[in-house]
Design a protein around this motif. Structure first.
Motif, mmCIF file in Angstrom:
data_model
loop_
_atom_site.group_PDB
_atom_site.id
_atom_site.type_symbol
_atom_site.label_atom_id
_atom_site.label_comp_id
_atom_site.label_asym_id
_atom_site.label_seq_id
_atom_site.Cartn_x
_atom_site.Cartn_y
_atom_site.Cartn_z
ATOM 1 N N ASN A 277 0.803 -1.220 0.000
ATOM 2 C CA ASN A 277 0.000 0.000 0.000
ATOM 3 C C ASN A 277 0.834 1.268 0.000
ATOM 4 N N GLY A 278 2.132 1.138 -0.282
ATOM 5 C CA GLY A 278 3.019 2.279 -0.127
ATOM 6 C C GLY A 278 2.636 3.488 -0.950
ATOM 7 N N ASP A 279 2.188 3.273 -2.204
ATOM 8 C CA ASP A 279 1.810 4.410 -3.041
ATOM 9 C C ASP A 279 0.317 4.399 -3.360
ATOM 10 N N GLY A 280 -0.465 3.683 -2.570
ATOM 11 C CA GLY A 280 -1.911 3.676 -2.758
ATOM 12 C C GLY A 280 -2.616 4.787 -2.020
ATOM 13 N N PHE A 281 -1.872 5.541 -1.227
ATOM 14 C CA PHE A 281 -2.384 6.634 -0.412
ATOM 15 C C PHE A 281 -3.606 6.196 0.389
ATOM 16 N N GLU A 282 -3.395 5.220 1.206
ATOM 17 C CA GLU A 282 -4.426 4.734 2.114
ATOM 18 C C GLU A 282 -3.881 4.887 3.534
ATOM 19 N N GLY A 283 -4.392 5.873 4.246
ATOM 20 C CA GLY A 283 -3.919 6.162 5.588
ATOM 21 C C GLY A 283 -2.895 7.275 5.644
ATOM 22 N N GLY A 284 -2.509 7.805 4.479
ATOM 23 C CA GLY A 284 -1.625 8.955 4.460
ATOM 24 C C GLY A 284 -0.152 8.635 4.381
ATOM 25 N N GLY A 285 0.254 7.380 4.582
ATOM 26 C CA GLY A 285 1.665 7.033 4.508
ATOM 27 C C GLY A 285 2.096 6.719 3.092
ATOM 28 N N ASN A 286 3.392 6.749 2.844
ATOM 29 C CA ASN A 286 3.903 6.400 1.520
ATOM 30 C C ASN A 286 5.174 5.565 1.606
ATOM 31 N N THR A 287 5.321 4.829 2.707
ATOM 32 C CA THR A 287 6.472 3.948 2.882
ATOM 33 C C THR A 287 6.125 2.546 2.393
ATOM 34 N N PRO A 288 6.978 1.902 1.603
ATOM 35 C CA PRO A 288 6.677 0.545 1.131
ATOM 36 C C PRO A 288 6.442 -0.417 2.283
ATOM 37 N N ASP A 289 5.463 -1.315 2.105
ATOM 38 C CA ASP A 289 5.183 -2.330 3.119
ATOM 39 C C ASP A 289 6.306 -3.355 3.217
ATOM 40 N N HIS A 290 6.892 -3.703 2.061
ATOM 41 C CA HIS A 290 7.942 -4.733 2.021
ATOM 42 C C HIS A 290 8.966 -4.355 0.956
ATOM 43 N N PRO A 291 10.221 -4.713 1.126
ATOM 44 C CA PRO A 291 11.175 -4.636 0.015
ATOM 45 C C PRO A 291 10.782 -5.653 -1.065
ATOM 46 N N CYS A 292 10.936 -5.281 -2.310
ATOM 47 C CA CYS A 292 10.625 -6.225 -3.390
ATOM 48 C C CYS A 292 11.440 -7.506 -3.248
ATOM 49 N N ALA A 293 12.714 -7.358 -2.877
ATOM 50 C CA ALA A 293 13.594 -8.523 -2.765
ATOM 51 C C ALA A 293 13.119 -9.493 -1.694
ATOM 52 N N ALA A 294 12.505 -8.981 -0.623
ATOM 53 C CA ALA A 294 11.998 -9.877 0.424
ATOM 54 C C ALA A 294 10.858 -10.732 -0.104
ATOM 55 N N ILE A 295 10.046 -10.175 -1.003
ATOM 56 C CA ILE A 295 8.947 -10.933 -1.609
ATOM 57 C C ILE A 295 9.498 -12.008 -2.543
ATOM 58 N N THR A 296 10.402 -11.618 -3.437
ATOM 59 C CA THR A 296 10.891 -12.580 -4.425
ATOM 60 C C THR A 296 11.762 -13.657 -3.787
ATOM 61 N N ASP A 297 12.487 -13.320 -2.734
ATOM 62 C CA ASP A 297 13.331 -14.318 -2.067
ATOM 63 C C ASP A 297 12.496 -15.451 -1.479
ATOM 64 N N ALA A 298 11.268 -15.146 -1.077
ATOM 65 C CA ALA A 298 10.409 -16.160 -0.461
ATOM 66 C C ALA A 298 9.429 -16.781 -1.455
ATOM 67 N N MET A 299 9.516 -16.414 -2.696
ATOM 68 C CA MET A 299 8.542 -16.849 -3.704
ATOM 69 C C MET A 299 8.846 -18.267 -4.175
ATOM 70 N N PRO A 300 7.835 -19.143 -4.246
ATOM 71 C CA PRO A 300 8.066 -20.514 -4.733
ATOM 72 C C PRO A 300 8.241 -20.541 -6.246
ATOM 73 N N PRO A 301 8.795 -21.623 -6.807
ATOM 74 C CA PRO A 301 9.023 -21.723 -8.251
ATOM 75 C C PRO A 301 7.749 -21.682 -9.076
ATOM 76 N N SER A 302 6.604 -21.969 -8.457
ATOM 77 C CA SER A 302 5.337 -21.947 -9.192
ATOM 78 C C SER A 302 4.842 -20.535 -9.463
ATOM 79 N N GLU A 303 5.518 -19.543 -8.891
ATOM 80 C CA GLU A 303 5.155 -18.147 -9.092
ATOM 81 C C GLU A 303 6.288 -17.437 -9.824
#
Length: 536
Positions: A277-303
């Motif tokens: 929601n970092g750039d969705g402007f919901e709640g007024g904040g603009n900080t990323p929820d997660h680093p992109c690398a943290a998402i991809t590092d945990a992603m299974p091969p099926s994704e």
């Protein structure tokens, strides 16, 4: 600056961004005073640019946000004409319907003669009462594209293809991408458009900051994720209704680059929602929820996860108000990132994105390239950025899947780089060694000397092939150069070209890729393959 004041200032900047810069999507008309000074709901008609399937041409009719601007829809007149302007048919649909709701749509067939083939112009006239004043909206009430007919190539010939290379759009938004700036089209209608267009697969990649919203409120999140669940249900229902079309569920995830700024990443075939929601402007904040690398590092091969439109143009308002940044080189070469979507909207890949992709290849990072429309509906033309940008399906990716086309087999092909991106012609590259072994794009081969077999196909819809560029990359020297070019002017059949070239003995380790260009009536269509890697 106090938090409340900063939030108010950010809201103002976002509204300025919406009004002045415009979204690449079905835009929020009533927030865009420059586009239409009168307060009206969004009114539009849309349909696909080409149909390969026999049968009627369905037209989507939409009235949105009549809860804010109530109207009486009196009637809709749909007419169809050929390229000379001769009328082919018309149908008038009476409604006398009071609309005061967030969304209304219907699908009606264009009035075409049975068995018609060829190019047609469809005009849709909405007759409404707005504050008791009669108005007529022709096709839509956007500034740039109103009164433009919907142009469709009916019963078009098949897209230029090679066996087992499956066309699809990896980046598309539906009505679930619903926020202050933009909206998309219904899921089932979108699937129908993909099927008619001639695609084999379509990925629904709605914005992460919209998929976790509460029903009916784009600024409030609901931890129960009702919209994500309904997203799943509607995609499943659409898949059941279109058994020859693979529908892939995903999202356009807002996540953080290494500098802590918001960037977008396509996630494909994810079973659960990745929140962002970092750039969705919901709640007024603009900080990323997660680093992109943290998402991809945990992603299974099926994704799979692809950097979405990296290195595209940015604006100061989005940079400040939404904390939007760029995919930097260090973000692109994260090992767990599947690849880069360097082509969307525009008639050619984004130049800086393409250069960063080549830089990654020359640094030894095998990051596959893909292309997709990034359309929010926009089946016939991009309403916000016509005419310089392309609508749904007109930028697509072909993936090599030899067996059944499933989400898993598609993801495996895209991850491996067994793919090319195109706006028209088909492009194929094969490298053969002295033992008769061969590899296509995404593969690696050893045992030189090598020969490269180059294939390009087009149709009358995209014009004859004008040029094929064969490029060779030398990671050791950090350089890429044109090995040779082939001109379609000297081909026996410029719609179907087969050529070959011997690879030089230097470099000993590198890659080959090709670019193909066709032309019809001055419009250029392009294709870009992923590389084949070789080592002597």
């Amino acid at each position: 600056m106090p938090v409340a004041l900063k939030r108010a200032f950010s809201i103002s900047l976002i509204l300025i961004c919406i009004c002045v810069l415009r979204a690449r999507a079905y835009d929020e008309l009533h927030l865009q005073s420059a586009m239409n000074a009168k307060k009206q709901p969004d009114v539009l008609a849309d349909t696909v640019t080409r149909t390969e399937r026999p049968g009627p041409v369905p037209v989507l009719l939409v009235v949105r946000h009549s809860n804010l601007f109530p109207v009486l829809l009196q009637s809709v007149l749909i007419t169809a004409a050929d390229t000379r302007g001769a009328e082919l048919g018309r149908i008038e649909i009476p409604y006398d319907l009071k609309l005061k709701r967030p969304w209304w749509h219907e699908v009606r067939d264009a009035p075409l003669p049975d068995g018609f083939s060829g190019e047609v112009a469809i005009t849709v006239e909405f007759r409404l009462l707005v504050r008791d004043k009669p108005i007529t909206v022709i096709n839509n009430n956007w500034r740039d594209t109103r009164r433009m007919p919907l142009r469709v190539f009916v019963n078009a010939p098949p897209l230029p293809r090679f066996d087992n290379w499956r066309y699809g759009d990896p980046h598309f938004h539906t009505l679930f991408s619903d926020n202050q700036a933009e909206f998309g089209a219904p899921v089932d209608f979108s699937a129908r458009m993909a099927d008619l267009f001639g695609l084999d697969w379509l990925a629904f990649t709605d914005h992460s900051f919209d998929l976790d919203d509460a029903e009916g409120d784009t600024l409030v999140n609901d931890p129960a994720l009702p919209r994500w669940e309904r997203h799943k249900q509607e995609i499943a229902a659409a898949a059941a209704g279109h058994p020859d079309l693979l529908l892939v569920r995903g999202e356009e995830l807002s996540c953080g680059n290494a500098a802590g700024q918001n960037v977008h990443m396509l996630t494909l075939n994810n079973a659960s929602l990745y929140t962002g929601n970092g750039d969705g402007f919901e709640g007024g904040g603009n900080t990323p929820d997660h680093p992109c690398a943290a998402i991809t590092d945990a992603m299974p091969p099926s994704e799979a996860a692809f950097a979405a439109h990296p290195r595209t143009d940015s604006d100061p308002v989005s940079t400040y108000a939404l904390n939007r940044g760029q995919w930097e080189f260090e973000d692109m070469i994260v090992p767990s990132l599947s690849g880069l979507q360097v082509w969307n909207h525009t008639r050619s890949p984004w130049p800086d994105g393409l250069e960063h992709w080549k830089r990654a290849l020359l640094a030894g990072y095998r990051k596959p390239l893909i292309g997709g429309s990034d359309a929010h509906g926009d089946f016939n033309y991009e309403h916000g950025r016509w005419p310089e940008q392309l609508p749904f399906g007109n930028i697509r990716t072909a993936a090599l899947v030899n067996g059944p086309l499933t989400a898993e087999s598609l993801i495996a092909a895209l991850r491996a780089g067994r793919a090319f991106a195109t706006s028209g012609p088909a492009a194929l590259l094969e490298i053969i060694n002295t033992r008769g072994e061969s590899e296509f794009m995404g593969g690696e081969i050893s045992g030189g000397p090598f020969a490269a077999a180059v294939y390009a196909r087009s149709t009358a819809e995209f014009g004859p092939v004008k040029e094929i560029r064969v490029l060779i990359g030398n990671p050791g020297a950090g350089s890429e150069s044109v090995l040779t070019t082939f001109s379609g002017a000297y081909a026996t059949d410029p719609m179907n070209i087969e050529e070959s070239v011997l690879l030089p003995q230097t470099p000993k380790n590198g890659y080959i890729r090709i670019e193909v260009f066709s032309e019809r009536n001055g419009e250029v269509f392009e294709a870009y393959t992923n590389p084949v890697w070789f080592s002597w």
